[in-house]
Scaffold this motif. Sequence first.
Motif, PDB file in Angstrom:
ATOM      1  N   LEU A  60      14.901  43.383  66.601  1.00  0.00           N
ATOM      2  CA  LEU A  60      15.171  43.983  65.293  1.00  0.00           C
ATOM      3  C   LEU A  60      16.119  43.141  64.446  1.00  0.00           C
ATOM      4  N   ILE A  61      17.141  42.570  65.053  1.00  0.00           N
ATOM      5  CA  ILE A  61      18.077  41.724  64.296  1.00  0.00           C
ATOM      6  C   ILE A  61      17.343  40.503  63.749  1.00  0.00           C
ATOM      7  N   GLY A  62      16.556  39.843  64.595  1.00  0.00           N
ATOM      8  CA  GLY A  62      15.809  38.669  64.144  1.00  0.00           C
ATOM      9  C   GLY A  62      14.816  39.006  63.055  1.00  0.00           C
ATOM     10  N   PHE A  63      14.050  40.076  63.249  1.00  0.00           N
ATOM     11  CA  PHE A  63      13.007  40.458  62.294  1.00  0.00           C
ATOM     12  C   PHE A  63      13.615  40.932  60.977  1.00  0.00           C
ATOM     13  N   ILE A  64      14.510  41.897  61.046  1.00  0.00           N
ATOM     14  CA  ILE A  64      15.109  42.464  59.829  1.00  0.00           C
ATOM     15  C   ILE A  64      15.971  41.418  59.117  1.00  0.00           C
ATOM     16  N   GLY A  65      16.792  40.695  59.884  1.00  0.00           N
ATOM     17  CA  GLY A  65      17.664  39.685  59.285  1.00  0.00           C
ATOM     18  C   GLY A  65      16.887  38.614  58.551  1.00  0.00           C
ATOM     19  N   HIS A  66      15.835  38.097  59.183  1.00  0.00           N
ATOM     20  CA  HIS A  66      15.039  37.049  58.546  1.00  0.00           C
ATOM     21  C   HIS A  66      14.286  37.593  57.326  1.00  0.00           C
ATOM     22  N   ALA A  67      13.715  38.798  57.454  1.00  0.00           N
ATOM     23  CA  ALA A  67      12.995  39.398  56.319  1.00  0.00           C
ATOM     24  C   ALA A  67      13.930  39.608  55.130  1.00  0.00           C
ATOM     25  N   LEU A  68      15.124  40.128  55.379  1.00  0.00           N
ATOM     26  CA  LEU A  68      16.085  40.345  54.289  1.00  0.00           C
ATOM     27  C   LEU A  68      16.539  39.029  53.673  1.00  0.00           C
ATOM     28  N   LEU A  72      15.958  38.341  49.796  1.00  0.00           N
ATOM     29  CA  LEU A  72      17.106  38.188  48.895  1.00  0.00           C
ATOM     30  C   LEU A  72      17.194  36.803  48.268  1.00  0.00           C
ATOM     31  N   PHE A  73      16.861  35.780  49.016  1.00  0.00           N
ATOM     32  CA  PHE A  73      17.106  34.425  48.526  1.00  0.00           C
ATOM     33  C   PHE A  73      15.850  33.676  48.087  1.00  0.00           C
ATOM     34  N   TYR A  74      14.667  34.163  48.476  1.00  0.00           N
ATOM     35  CA  TYR A  74      13.426  33.474  48.086  1.00  0.00           C
ATOM     36  C   TYR A  74      12.457  34.404  47.352  1.00  0.00           C
ATOM     37  N   GLY A  75      12.754  35.691  47.282  1.00  0.00           N
ATOM     38  CA  GLY A  75      11.928  36.623  46.532  1.00  0.00           C
ATOM     39  C   GLY A  75      10.894  37.377  47.349  1.00  0.00           C
ATOM     40  N   ALA A  76      10.530  36.852  48.508  1.00  0.00           N
ATOM     41  CA  ALA A  76       9.544  37.526  49.363  1.00  0.00           C
ATOM     42  C   ALA A  76       9.690  37.003  50.795  1.00  0.00           C
ATOM     43  N   PRO A  77       9.480  37.857  51.768  1.00  0.00           N
ATOM     44  CA  PRO A  77       9.542  37.399  53.164  1.00  0.00           C
ATOM     45  C   PRO A  77       8.368  36.475  53.497  1.00  0.00           C
ATOM     46  N   TRP A  81       7.203  33.435  59.839  1.00  0.00           N
ATOM     47  CA  TRP A  81       8.475  33.019  60.420  1.00  0.00           C
ATOM     48  C   TRP A  81       9.375  34.222  60.706  1.00  0.00           C
ATOM     49  N   VAL A  82       9.233  35.273  59.928  1.00  0.00           N
ATOM     50  CA  VAL A  82       9.960  36.516  60.208  1.00  0.00           C
ATOM     51  C   VAL A  82       9.541  37.049  61.579  1.00  0.00           C
ATOM     52  N   ALA A  83       8.236  37.049  61.837  1.00  0.00           N
ATOM     53  CA  ALA A  83       7.721  37.518  63.131  1.00  0.00           C
ATOM     54  C   ALA A  83       8.243  36.659  64.271  1.00  0.00           C
ATOM     55  N   VAL A  84       8.307  35.356  64.057  1.00  0.00           N
ATOM     56  CA  VAL A  84       8.816  34.465  65.106  1.00  0.00           C
ATOM     57  C   VAL A  84      10.300  34.716  65.349  1.00  0.00           C
ATOM     58  N   SER A  85      11.071  34.985  64.314  1.00  0.00           N
ATOM     59  CA  SER A  85      12.490  35.308  64.510  1.00  0.00           C
ATOM     60  C   SER A  85      12.646  36.565  65.361  1.00  0.00           C
TER      61      SER A  85
END
Length: 185
Positions: A60-68, A72-77, A81-85
């Motif tokens: 959850l930390i990897g998925f949620i953290g990477h998605a956020l 926040l910084f690129y406009g879209a997840p 790579w979110v799944a891999v995190s």
Amino acid sequence: MKKNLFSTKTIVAVGIGAAVFVILGRFAAIPTGVPNTTIETSYAFLALMSIVFGPAAGLLIGFIGHALKDLLFYGAPWWSWVAVSGFVGLCFGLVWKKINIDEGVFAKKQIITFNITQATAQAIGWFLLAPVLDILIYAEPVNKVFTQAIVAGIANIVSVGVLGTLLLLAYAKTRVKTGSLQKDA
């Protein structure tokens, strides 16, 4: 100590962990020269949280953290790579019982177990899953995604190997070793 996968403590750890992942991913990442690919300190922190709180928290930390971070910084997840995190966080956490950092020991055996696990998980995640998902989801060019994934994978394996090991060593020193306290007569 038995760990409850979704205790209040774990849920709080996921929230704080995801927030720290975002901050480290944005402000403590080092550019590699390959577009959209950085040396990430956030994965060393993810390793610490996964070992302390277990695989569900790591996922959850990897998925949620990477998605956020992406949102926040690129406009879209960037979902591949979110799944891999999330996958990497899950795999880091799978050895929490073998390492058992709460015992206050993070010696040679635990360091080797941790680093074999983290290197294997990240190799699978970054060298295989990320580029294949990029191709399947986003129809990205093969050469581009494999170059990015290989650079990110090597950078993350090294950063977690060094920084993750140091964080876990420091954390272990804060724990009381089992059997180290004795009752005074």
